[in-house]
Design a protein around this motif. Structure first.
Motif, PDB file in Angstrom:
ATOM      1  N   GLU A  10       0.661  -1.313  -0.001  1.00 39.96           N
ATOM      2  CA  GLU A  10       0.088   0.003   0.056  1.00 39.96           C
ATOM      3  C   GLU A  10       0.809   1.282  -0.013  1.00 39.96           C
ATOM      4  O   GLU A  10       0.426   2.542  -0.296  1.00 39.96           O
ATOM      5  N   GLU A  11       2.041   1.165   0.102  1.00 37.65           N
ATOM      6  CA  GLU A  11       3.070   2.050   0.202  1.00 37.65           C
ATOM      7  C   GLU A  11       4.606   1.875   0.231  1.00 37.65           C
ATOM      8  O   GLU A  11       4.686   0.493   0.538  1.00 37.65           O
ATOM      9  N   ARG A  31       3.341  -4.292 -11.320  1.00 42.42           N
ATOM     10  CA  ARG A  31       2.434  -4.718 -10.198  1.00 42.42           C
ATOM     11  C   ARG A  31       2.174  -6.039 -10.569  1.00 42.42           C
ATOM     12  O   ARG A  31       1.292  -6.501 -11.471  1.00 42.42           O
ATOM     13  N   ASN A  61      -7.294  -0.094  -8.805  1.00 39.75           N
ATOM     14  CA  ASN A  61      -6.518   0.627  -7.746  1.00 39.75           C
ATOM     15  C   ASN A  61      -5.851   1.839  -8.205  1.00 39.75           C
ATOM     16  O   ASN A  61      -5.331   1.731  -9.481  1.00 39.75           O
ATOM     17  N   TYR A  63      -2.973   4.586  -7.479  1.00 42.23           N
ATOM     18  CA  TYR A  63      -1.821   4.923  -6.670  1.00 42.23           C
ATOM     19  C   TYR A  63      -1.124   6.314  -6.927  1.00 42.23           C
ATOM     20  O   TYR A  63      -1.659   6.807  -7.977  1.00 42.23           O
ATOM     21  N   PHE A  72       5.509   6.019  -3.232  1.00 40.24           N
ATOM     22  CA  PHE A  72       4.261   5.802  -3.595  1.00 40.24           C
ATOM     23  C   PHE A  72       3.402   5.260  -2.544  1.00 40.24           C
ATOM     24  O   PHE A  72       3.628   5.010  -1.363  1.00 40.24           O
ATOM     25  N   ARG A  73       2.033   5.503  -2.861  1.00 39.46           N
ATOM     26  CA  ARG A  73       0.939   5.320  -1.698  1.00 39.46           C
ATOM     27  C   ARG A  73      -0.340   4.496  -2.644  1.00 39.46           C
ATOM     28  O   ARG A  73      -0.927   5.514  -3.569  1.00 39.46           O
ATOM     29  N   LEU A  74      -1.120   3.907  -2.224  1.00 42.75           N
ATOM     30  CA  LEU A  74      -2.181   3.414  -2.806  1.00 42.75           C
ATOM     31  C   LEU A  74      -3.476   4.294  -1.950  1.00 42.75           C
ATOM     32  O   LEU A  74      -3.471   4.356  -0.727  1.00 42.75           O
TER      33      LEU A  74
END
Length: 425
Positions: A10-11, A31, A61, A63, A72-74
């Motif tokens: 998630e990050e 991914r 999703n 990002y 990076f972050r979801l």
């Protein structure tokens, strides 16, 4: 070239060591899901700073990738594939995403909350254009374009067309309230955004082959439009005079233009001169629209580009590759060879027989002097006094006597005979 697999994280970091751009690529982002299957990225969009971008994948999703902070972050799980992405320019934490169910949703990337849900399209939304003020947005599908108020998230206008002519793209011109609508019959109309009053229509070129416009790009000052389609020809329009000012022919490898993007420059005042042309072969070629010179390119036949987005500051280009990964390119690295200073005009000759450059006159002359010095170093050099030529203006007037007798000769005679000889008196 670094490859970062974000998997189900998630990050995290975008890269784990300082990038050393190979072929201009800072990092490749993939991914992988279960059973080593790759989830394709579908769309990307930059924020106003150009330091971070959103990326949506096939699973829905979303990002956010921050290039400057290497993070990076979801930020959202929509549950369905996105068809278009755009940042809200007024509230910078909000973004718009068009989904496979033909709806448009607004989310906050910091709180991850749903802000609004907009419906009304009967087909997939292919593009989202946000006005420079951040108040309005236009969403486009194949049969309609809709104007939205982003303060109330209410639909203001709906642009319907005849069934026989499809919409290619509808978008705001920068720094104005003008909407440009481009149709599949190569017709282009400009509309006033408040009243939808038609301001003008660009004349469809009567001479030359049909291009079947599909890709469009506008400079940041809103004065120039580039258009391309099922041809290797590009049309460059001046929107102030509403005239076709140039037709550019791309190389023979280009048969169809998929996407056009102007590359911003800090010193061009918004009148971009560099245009990126993505063609059917997966290569994005950047050309100077005035000199028609190919500057550099991205992608290849084996590593093809599907779509690309240029950052507003012109520093980075993010490309979605044919295999579903994301490549982050450094424009500075790509243009390094092009922007190198010219080689020095005067070269220094070093020792050795191989160091001769007959193409440079100064080097050749300097080399000949060195060779002559080497030949005379083993023997005594003769010194020769240069005398002024006969009839020169530099004459010893004081030594001249009447009747042709020279003073120096007279002195020599007096010394030899002690007196002036009688026979010469």
């Amino acid at each position: 070239m670094q490859v970062t697999d974000i998997g189900n994280k998630e990050e995290g970091k975008v890269w784990h060591r300082k990038p050393a751009p190979g072929k201009g690529i800072l990092v490749t982002v993939v991914r992988s899901a279960q059973q080593a299957k790759t989830v394709r990225f579908l769309h990307v969009t930059f924020d106003t700073t150009g330091d971070s971008f959103l990326a949506g994948d096939y699973h829905g999703n979303i990002y956010v990738f921050d290039i400057s902070r290497n993070r990076f972050r979801l930020v959202q799980k929509t549950g369905q594939a996105c068809t278009a992405l755009a940042f809200n320019l007024r509230r910078t934490t909000e973004f718009l995403v068009a989904l496979a169910d033909y709806s448009i949703k607004c989310f906050d990337k910091d709180t991850k909350q749903l802000v609004s849900w907009m419906r009304g399209h009967e087909g997939a939304v292919s593009s989202i254009s946000v006005h420079s003020s951040g108040r309005y947005a236009i969403t486009t599908s194949s049969d309609t374009a809709q104007l939205w108020d982003l303060d109330s998230f209410q639909r203001k206008r709906k642009l319907n067309i005849r069934q026989s002519v499809g919409i290619q793209r509808v978008f705001f011109l920068p720094l104005s309230n003008t909407i440009l609508s481009c149709f599949s019959d190569d017709s282009i109309f400009a509309w006033e955004s408040d009243t939808l009053f038609c301001k003008y229509q660009l004349p469809v070129p009567e001479s030359g082959p049909r291009i079947y416009y599909k890709a469009f790009a506008v400079t940041r000052d809103g004065k120039s439009l580039a258009a391309g389609g099922r041809s290797n020809l590009l049309h460059l329009w001046c929107l102030d005079s509403r005239q076709l000012v140039r037709v550019v022919q791309m190389p023979t490898q280009v048969r169809t233009v998929r996407q056009l993007e102007f590359l911003p420059d800090s010193f061009d005042g918004g009148a971009s001169q560099t245009l990126g042309v993505l063609s059917q072969d997966g290569v994005m070629r950047f050309i100077n629209i005035h000199t028609c010179k190919l500057l550099f390119h991205m992608g290849s036949h084996d590593d093809a580009i599907t779509s690309a987005t240029v950052s507003p500051n012109g520093r980075h280009v993010v490309a979605i590759m044919d295999n579903g990964s994301i490549n982050v390119y450094s424009v500075q690295s790509l243009t390094q060879e092009y922007n190198k200073p010219p080689p020095p005009q005067v070269a220094v000759v070093s020792g050795g027989e191989a160091d001769h450059d007959s193409s440079n006159l100064k080097v050749k002359v300097r080399s000949e002097i060195i060779q002559r010095s080497a030949k005379t170093s083993g023997r005594r050099m003769q010194t020769k006094v240069l005398r002024p030529p006969a009839g020169s203006a530099v004459e010893d007037k004081e030594n001249e006597l009447p009747a042709g007798l020279n003073k120096k000769r007279l002195v020599a005679l007096l010394k030899a005979f002690g007196e002036y000889p009688a026979k010469y008196r």
